[in-house]
Scaffold this active site. Structure first.
Site, PDB file in Angstrom:
ATOM      1  N   TYR A 118       0.862  -1.186   0.000  1.00 35.35           N
ATOM      2  CA  TYR A 118       0.000   0.000   0.000  1.00 35.35           C
ATOM      3  C   TYR A 118       0.895   1.231   0.000  1.00 35.35           C
ATOM      4  O   TYR A 118       1.908   1.259   0.701  1.00 35.35           O
ATOM      5  CB  TYR A 118      -0.881   0.025   1.256  1.00 35.35           C
ATOM      6  CG  TYR A 118      -1.625   1.338   1.420  1.00 35.35           C
ATOM      7  CD1 TYR A 118      -2.892   1.499   0.868  1.00 35.35           C
ATOM      8  CD2 TYR A 118      -1.049   2.424   2.085  1.00 35.35           C
ATOM      9  CE1 TYR A 118      -3.564   2.706   0.979  1.00 35.35           C
ATOM     10  CE2 TYR A 118      -1.714   3.633   2.196  1.00 35.35           C
ATOM     11  CZ  TYR A 118      -2.967   3.760   1.642  1.00 35.35           C
ATOM     12  OH  TYR A 118      -3.630   4.955   1.746  1.00 35.35           O
ATOM     13  N   GLU A 206      -3.297   7.696  -4.103  1.00 37.14           N
ATOM     14  CA  GLU A 206      -3.311   6.455  -3.324  1.00 37.14           C
ATOM     15  C   GLU A 206      -3.204   5.265  -4.270  1.00 37.14           C
ATOM     16  O   GLU A 206      -4.029   5.111  -5.172  1.00 37.14           O
ATOM     17  CB  GLU A 206      -4.601   6.343  -2.499  1.00 37.14           C
ATOM     18  CG  GLU A 206      -4.594   5.135  -1.581  1.00 37.14           C
ATOM     19  CD  GLU A 206      -5.925   4.959  -0.849  1.00 37.14           C
ATOM     20  OE1 GLU A 206      -6.973   4.842  -1.508  1.00 37.14           O
ATOM     21  OE2 GLU A 206      -5.900   4.941   0.391  1.00 37.14           O
TER      22      GLU A 206
END
Ligand code: GDP
Ligand code: MN
Length: 399
Positions: A118, A206
């Site tokens: 992530y 993101e």
């Protein structure tokens, strides 16, 4: 302004970030055509069909599917295009899918294992610095990771004046447990990603997951990008990426007439001048036992035309059961605003069927109250904040 995954990836690629490549399609036939093109460009035989909507968690909702041949590409695209995709991040009705991204399959088997990470770049408002947030726990809900295993989330703060330093990129690759080629790839990835965030005037990038492929390439498989609205005037190429179908229709209309409007869930509409007063008014409504239905700043010129536009926007929200108008007349005199409210009300004929409370304070406030009280309209007037709160409470008790 939020972007689609495929648009976010376009920006990433333009800054040299490696991405899972793909092409957009609007129909099953087009999906087959672009899949063929993708095979010519990348050699891929398998494809991932990904719904393009402004919401995450598409995988969980059935909006991301693997297709192993062109027939499956056609079938799967046919199922996804036009569907109402419900994910943990949409409302219960879901979001209509108008287009899909046909992407190369990058989870192919190879010499080493694939891993998902992530990574996001965002502004840390409390420190006034940019921040890279990253984790070995990619591909999952980062909120869940933060909840259950917060020690697996790392952050790296970046001074915006200095930019990302080489040692910081290396530290990130190290903390992600990488070595060899993958380590080098990750430092390049992070550096290019930060550059993309910085030079596109974004609020957020993101990437979940960032993938290490089985041949040790690091690439963005997903992209959630939000561009700072205040920069769009100088970022025309990004401004053109706006997809109004993904935004609240009332907010889109409000923006078109120059009103600063944010749709909320409550039942009391507000019309206020100034963002600070608008926030205070929302507090006032809450303290009176109501819930604000919107944030609306009419700005400096609260004349009849503007008040009427604001009325129309507020009334589009069928949940609104009362409207509180709270205007401070500094430069604009209260009596003119009052006349504006009365004129707008009359112009709208019988469109307004709900109680309206008007609080005008500032220059000529008393005169304004007279105008409202003598108008013969079903409008409650108030001069003091507390008076307005009491009136809101009164009308809420009746509905
Ligand atoms: P999200 O669910 O909206 O976050 O959409 P993502 O783009 O993150 O995709 C969801 C999941 O699909 C990823 O976490 C991957 O596990 C899977 N996925 C994405 N690309 C591929 C691919 O090329 N091959 C395979 N087998 N799975 C993929
Ligand atoms: Mn994702």
């Amino acid at each position: 302004m939020n972007l689609h995954e495929y648009q976010g990836k376009e920006i990433l690629a333009s800054f040299g970030v490696r991405i899972q490549r793909g092409l957009v399609a609007h129909s099953p036939q087009e999906a087959v055509d672009v899949a063929k093109q993708l095979t010519r460009e990348t050699g891929t035989k398998w494809f991932v069909i990904k719904a393009q909507v402004h919401a995450g968690g598409r995988g969980k909702g059935g909006g991301v599917k693997l297709a192993k041949n062109l027939k499956e590409v056609e079938e799967v695209s046919g199922n996804i295009i036009g569907m109402n995709l419900v994910t943990p991040q949409t409302s219960a009705e879901g979001k209509k899918v108008h287009q899909v991204l046909i992407a190369e399959d990058v989870y192919y088997p190879g010499e080493s294992e694939t891993s998902e990470f992530y990574m996001s770049v965002l502004l840390n408002r409390s420190s006034g610095r940019n921040m890279i947030m990253y984790s070995t726990e990619g591909g999952m809900d980062i909120e869940d990771v933060a909840d259950k295993t917060p020690h697996l989330i790392f952050t790296e703060e970046i001074d915006p004046a200095v930019g990302l330093l080489a040692f910081q990129a290396r530290k990130i690759a190290f903390n992600l447990g990488l070595s060899g080629i993958a380590f080098k790839e990750m430092t390049k990835f992070v550096t290019a990603l930060y550059k993309a965030y910085d030079q596109s005037d974004s609020n957020m990038f993101e990437i979940n997951p960032v993938l290490k492929t089985s041949d040790n390439l690091i690439m963005a498989v997903d992209a959630k990008v939000s561009i700072d609205d205040n920069s769009l005037y100088r970022r025309k190429q990004y401004a053109e990426m706006r997809d109004l179908r993904e935004e609240s229709p009332i907010e889109v209309e409000a923006r078109a007439v120059g009103l600063n409007y944010v749709d909320l869930d409550g039942n009391v509409g507000c019309m206020v001048n100034g963002a600070g007063l608008a926030m205070a008014t929302m507090d006032l409504i809450k303290m009176a036992g109501g819930e604000p239905a919107n944030f609306l700043d009419v700005g400096g010129t609260a004349d009849a035309k503007r008040v009427e536009e604001a009325f129309r926007i507020i009334l589009k929200d069928t949940a609104v059961k009362a409207i509180l108008i709270n205007i401070f007349g500094g430069i604009v005199r209260c009596d003119r605003v009052a006349q504006g409210v009365v004129d707008a009300y009359k112009n709208m004929g019988d469109a307004i069927k709900i109680p309206i409370i008007v609080r005008l304070q500032g220059t000529n406030a008393e005169l304004a109250k007279e105008i409202i009280d003598n108008s013969g309209l079903a409008v409650h007037s108030a001069v003091q904040f507390q008076e307005a709160a009491d009136k809101v409470k009164e009308v809420l008790a009746e509905i």
